[in-house]
Write an enzyme that holds these catalytic residues in place. Structure first.
Site, PDB file in Angstrom:
ATOM      1  N   TYR A  56      87.708 -16.325  48.630  1.00 32.04           N
ATOM      2  CA  TYR A  56      88.839 -17.148  49.013  1.00 32.04           C
ATOM      3  C   TYR A  56      88.377 -18.554  49.387  1.00 32.04           C
ATOM      4  O   TYR A  56      87.668 -18.755  50.369  1.00 32.04           O
ATOM      5  CB  TYR A  56      89.597 -16.526  50.188  1.00 32.04           C
ATOM      6  CG  TYR A  56      90.146 -15.152  49.916  1.00 32.04           C
ATOM      7  CD1 TYR A  56      90.608 -14.792  48.647  1.00 32.04           C
ATOM      8  CD2 TYR A  56      90.221 -14.196  50.925  1.00 32.04           C
ATOM      9  CE1 TYR A  56      91.110 -13.532  48.396  1.00 32.04           C
ATOM     10  CE2 TYR A  56      90.735 -12.930  50.678  1.00 32.04           C
ATOM     11  CZ  TYR A  56      91.175 -12.601  49.415  1.00 32.04           C
ATOM     12  OH  TYR A  56      91.670 -11.346  49.160  1.00 32.04           O
ATOM     13  N   HIS A 123      85.641  -5.853  45.887  1.00 29.50           N
ATOM     14  CA  HIS A 123      86.782  -6.727  45.636  1.00 29.50           C
ATOM     15  C   HIS A 123      87.241  -6.646  44.179  1.00 29.50           C
ATOM     16  O   HIS A 123      86.458  -6.867  43.255  1.00 29.50           O
ATOM     17  CB  HIS A 123      86.377  -8.173  45.971  1.00 29.50           C
ATOM     18  CG  HIS A 123      87.523  -9.105  46.144  1.00 29.50           C
ATOM     19  ND1 HIS A 123      87.367 -10.412  46.524  1.00 29.50           N
ATOM     20  CD2 HIS A 123      88.866  -8.945  46.000  1.00 29.50           C
ATOM     21  CE1 HIS A 123      88.529 -11.003  46.622  1.00 29.50           C
ATOM     22  NE2 HIS A 123      89.463 -10.135  46.297  1.00 29.50           N
TER      23      HIS A 123
END
Length: 310
Positions: A56, A123
């Site tokens: 992110y 992820h």
């Protein structure tokens, strides 16, 4: 605030929780001090689970979150981060190797200013070689769990069937939680098809994107949103219907997502402390059953439409 246990982890999480993707400027630009204040507001008002990733903002979210966490008692929150998906110099890349996973976890802890992570996730496994996830990534995280570096291990994914494949191909207890996004919201409840399976395996469920990455908001979707145009159109109709009745689709969407007791927590992301407080109020309000039925009727023609991740 309602709290629920995540599978068999012993972690008792708030029914809504803070996704820190926005701290990386993923959806909108932000001022760092505003992001820090948002984290403090969440924890001070009963939200005790924070989810982040080195991907992110290409490390920015973890860096900002780490600054915020310096001012909070470590016992006051559970922290989740991820391995496998990254970015550098504006370019996304993926590395699910065991070597990179170990390196990533220790670097995340340094950025976050903590000496352990409550939950480490692999992820977005839809981008990975699932055999590598089963035979290399997850065994490496289990080793970190045995050392106390990672307290618990999970996986995140858009494509729901991949969860079952991985869970079925690793030793029982390897995967303790799953994080699914955009599959338990007003326009898509496909996650419910898998809840029996997760419960049978003792695996906790984390739901993300109750607003379907902006589809279910008055602000609307960002230009990059991958949803097909017909789905975007019916969601806009649903938004306008709520507005015409003096109601907020955001309130309906969040309350709906957080009301399923079989889902431990629902993540939302924001950089505004006011939005945190607003979302806490939203989940404390009763679910408007009549409005829910009306909105579901509007969304029905494109219900469970989905998209490929990008």
């Amino acid at each position: 605030m309602e709290y629920r246990e995540l599978g068999k982890t012993g972690m008792i999480l708030s029914a809504i929780s803070l996704g820190a993707s926005s701290l990386g400027g993923v959806f909108h630009s932000l001022k760092e001090e505003e992001g820090i204040r948002t984290v403090h507001t969440a924890v001070e008002n009963g939200i005790n689970f924070i989810d982040v990733s080195p991907y992110y903002g290409h490390l920015k979210a973890e860096t900002t979150l780490g600054k915020a966490l310096k001012g909070i008692d470590r016992k006051g929150y559970y922290l989740s981060t991820k391995v496998g998906r990254y970015g550098r110099d504006g370019v996304n890349y993926w590395d699910y190797s065991g070597k990179k996973a170990i390196e990533s976890v220790y670097e995340s802890m340094e950025r976050l200013h903590v000496d352990y992570i409550d939950l480490i996730n692999v992820h977005d496994i839809e981008f990975a070689d699932l055999e590598q996830v089963c035979n290399e990534t997850l065994p490496t995280l289990v080793e970190l769990r045995e050392k106390g570096i990672a307290r618990h291990v999970g996986i995140t994914n858009l494509t729901l069937r991949h969860f079952k494949y991985v869970i079925d191909h690793v030793p029982a207890g390897t995967v303790e939680s799953v994080l699914s996004f955009c599959h338990y919201c007003l326009n898509d409840d496909a996650l419910t098809d898998w809840l029996d399976y997760f419960e049978e395996k003792g695996i906790g469920v984390i739901n993300a994107s109750p607003f379907s990455m902006g589809l279910l908001t008055e602000r609307g979707v960002p230009e990059w949103h991958p949803a097909p145009v017909p789905l975007q159109n019916v969601c806009r109709k649903a938004v306008e219907h709520c507005k015409s009745k003096g109601k907020s689709i955001e309130q309906l969407a969040l309350k709906y997502a957080a009301s399923n007791p079989r889902i431990t927590t629902t993540l939302f992301s924001t950089t505004r402390s006011e939005a945190v407080l607003s979302n806490i109020r939203r989940v404390q309000e009763p679910l408007d059953g009549e409005l829910l039925r009306e909105v579901q009727a509007i969304l029905e023609p494109r219900f469970r439409d989905t998209w490929l991740n990008s």
